[in-house]
Design an enzyme around this catalytic site. Structure first.
Site, PDB file in Angstrom:
ATOM      1  N   ASP A 275       0.859  -1.197   0.000  1.00  0.00           N
ATOM      2  CA  ASP A 275       0.000   0.000   0.000  1.00  0.00           C
ATOM      3  C   ASP A 275       0.890   1.240   0.000  1.00  0.00           C
ATOM      4  O   ASP A 275       0.618   2.218   0.677  1.00  0.00           O
ATOM      5  CB  ASP A 275      -0.932   0.000   1.217  1.00  0.00           C
ATOM      6  CG  ASP A 275      -2.032   1.069   1.130  1.00  0.00           C
ATOM      7  OD1 ASP A 275      -2.328   1.524   0.005  1.00  0.00           O
ATOM      8  OD2 ASP A 275      -2.584   1.441   2.170  1.00  0.00           O
TER       9      ASP A 275
ATOM     10  N   ASP B 104       2.604   2.350   7.987  1.00  0.00           N
ATOM     11  CA  ASP B 104       1.379   1.653   7.595  1.00  0.00           C
ATOM     12  C   ASP B 104       1.669   0.324   6.899  1.00  0.00           C
ATOM     13  O   ASP B 104       1.315   0.119   5.746  1.00  0.00           O
ATOM     14  CB  ASP B 104       0.549   2.572   6.687  1.00  0.00           C
ATOM     15  CG  ASP B 104      -0.912   2.170   6.640  1.00  0.00           C
ATOM     16  OD1 ASP B 104      -1.289   1.251   7.387  1.00  0.00           O
ATOM     17  OD2 ASP B 104      -1.670   2.780   5.864  1.00  0.00           O
TER      18      ASP B 104
HETATM   19  N1  LIG Z   1       4.205   6.768  14.109  1.00  0.00           N
HETATM   20  C1  LIG Z   1       3.565   7.837  13.646  1.00  0.00           C
HETATM   21  N2  LIG Z   1       3.964   9.087  14.012  1.00  0.00           N
HETATM   22  C2  LIG Z   1       3.316  10.163  13.541  1.00  0.00           C
HETATM   23  N3  LIG Z   1       2.259  10.125  12.704  1.00  0.00           N
HETATM   24  C3  LIG Z   1       1.810   8.932  12.315  1.00  0.00           C
HETATM   25  C4  LIG Z   1       2.433   7.721  12.756  1.00  0.00           C
HETATM   26  N4  LIG Z   1       1.777   6.684  12.198  1.00  0.00           N
HETATM   27  C5  LIG Z   1       0.793   7.205  11.456  1.00  0.00           C
HETATM   28  N5  LIG Z   1       0.795   8.558  11.502  1.00  0.00           N
HETATM   29  C6  LIG Z   1      -0.149   9.461  10.808  1.00  0.00           C
HETATM   30  O1  LIG Z   1      -1.435   8.864  10.777  1.00  0.00           O
HETATM   31  C7  LIG Z   1      -1.852   8.621   9.427  1.00  0.00           C
HETATM   32  C8  LIG Z   1      -2.575   7.282   9.325  1.00  0.00           C
HETATM   33  O2  LIG Z   1      -1.691   6.243   9.707  1.00  0.00           O
HETATM   34  P1  LIG Z   1      -1.638   4.888   8.915  1.00  0.00           P
HETATM   35  O3  LIG Z   1      -1.357   5.170   7.485  1.00  0.00           O
HETATM   36  O4  LIG Z   1      -0.705   3.982   9.632  1.00  0.00           O
HETATM   37  O5  LIG Z   1      -3.094   4.354   9.125  1.00  0.00           O
HETATM   38  P2  LIG Z   1      -4.198   3.876   8.063  1.00  0.00           P
HETATM   39  O6  LIG Z   1      -4.515   2.492   8.402  1.00  0.00           O
HETATM   40  O7  LIG Z   1      -3.770   4.204   6.670  1.00  0.00           O
HETATM   41  O8  LIG Z   1      -5.388   4.727   8.444  1.00  0.00           O
HETATM   42  P3  LIG Z   1      -6.536   5.198   7.461  1.00  0.00           P
HETATM   43  O9  LIG Z   1      -7.692   4.371   7.854  1.00  0.00           O
HETATM   44  O10 LIG Z   1      -6.599   6.633   7.833  1.00  0.00           O
HETATM   45  O11 LIG Z   1      -6.104   4.964   6.039  1.00  0.00           O
HETATM   46  C9  LIG Z   1      -0.567   8.665   8.630  1.00  0.00           C
HETATM   47  O12 LIG Z   1      -0.776   9.041   7.294  1.00  0.00           O
HETATM   48  C10 LIG Z   1       0.265   9.674   9.366  1.00  0.00           C
HETATM   49  O13 LIG Z   1      -0.050  10.974   8.957  1.00  0.00           O
HETATM   50 MG   LIG Z   2      -2.180   4.941   5.671  1.00  0.00          MG
END
Ligand SMILES: Nc1ncnc2c1ncn2[C@@H]1O[C@H](COP(=O)(O)OP(=O)(O)OP(=O)(O)O)[C@@H](O)[C@H]1O
Ligand SMILES: [Mg+2]
Length: 254
Positions: free
Chosen positions: A188, A205
């Site tokens: 992804d 992610d």
């Molecule tokens: N460790 C981290 N530190 C800071 N920000 C983070 C971190 N992990 C994630 N984020 C922020 O949170 C957002 C969503 O995280 P992630 O991509 O892991 O989840 P997701 O499963 O894609 O969620 P969604 O359902 O929103 O698509 C990221 O794009 C980022 O901006």
């Molecule tokens: Mg994401």
């Protein structure tokens, strides 16, 4: 039946609402009972002092900045129980030799997701890829390092104005390492799942990421490459799908 369960008492107590820093109406809507239980366990287990601010709230997960008793900050990712589609999810787990021996059903699949993300983050860090450091997981919750400052989380690379040539070069190396050394395909990868932190791209992610031996690994890799090249081309970087593909598949040192 005594409906006033320990959890309910807990939720009604100020201790819990203060720690969550959300009003009761909000977390009642956002979290189901099992997740509230898991949050409470995680708070105890990892000595979380309080949940500071929400970082992101999407379809599949919620991310919070949390403060530990030791005063360090972390990111807490809570996978939503209800929206993870069972069949879609199983596609990533089945065929991944690392996880397909687990007994998985509709009610525990979301737990495998947090475990998968933990394991994948560990594998990335072991080979020197910039990614959040995983600290632990419990049920559908993952604790990892927070990428950002007290002013806010690190931006996604899609929100940057410049520096794309340098970021692409670094990412090209990370993608090579990820495939050839960590043995993982992100599955992804896009400008949404790469943060810019301390002048470096950080890959995030990775719950859905699969082993390179997964039957769909090649398809996922090609999709990742397309996404990346499409984004960086638009930003004026001289790159191509074939070049990146040959680089990653060529196995020549990055
Ligand atoms: N460790 C981290 N530190 C800071 N920000 C983070 C971190 N992990 C994630 N984020 C922020 O949170 C957002 C969503 O995280 P992630 O991509 O892991 O989840 P997701 O499963 O894609 O969620 P969604 O359902 O929103 O698509 C990221 O794009 C980022 O901006
Ligand atoms: Mg994401």
């Amino acid at each position: 039946m005594n409906d006033k369960s320990a959890l309910k008492q807990l939720i009604e107590s100020d201790e819990f609402s203060n720690r969550l820093n959300l009003d009761r109406k909000t977390y009642g809507l956002v979290f189901d009972r099992r997740t509230l239980n898991a949050i409470y366990e995680v708070i105890k287990k990892y000595e979380i002092d309080y949940i500071d601010f929400p970082i992101s709230s999407g379809k599949e997960s919620l991310i919070f900045n949390v403060r530990l008793k030791s005063r360090q900050t972390r990111a807490l990712k809570i996978y939503k129980m209800s929206t993870l589609k069972f069949s879609n999810t199983m596609e990533y787990i089945k065929g991944d030799y690392r996880f397909d021996k687990e007994r998985i059903n509709r009610s525990n699949v979301v737990y495998v997701w947090a475990q998968k993300e933990y394991t994948n983050l560990e594998s990335l860090r072991e080979v020197g890829i910039n990614a959040p450091k995983p600290y632990g997981f419990y049920r559908n919750i993952l604790l990892m390092s927070y990428l950002g400052t007290s002013r806010g989380p690190a931006p996604q690379i899609r929100d940057l104005q410049e520096g794309f040539n340098d970021i692409y070069e670094k990412l090209r190396k990370s993608m090579w390492l990820m495939y050839n050394k960590a043995g993982i395909v992100h599955a992804d990868l896009s400008e949404y799942n790469i943060l810019y932190y301390r002048k470096n791209p950080y890959i995030i992610d990775v719950g859905q990421s699969v082993s390179v031996k997964h039957p769909m690994a090649e398809t996922f890799l090609e999709r990742d490459i397309k996404n990346i090249v499409s984004f960086f081309s638009k930003k004026g970087v001289n790159c191509s799908i074939d070049e990146l593909y040959n680089h990653i598949k060529g196995g020549i040192i990055a």
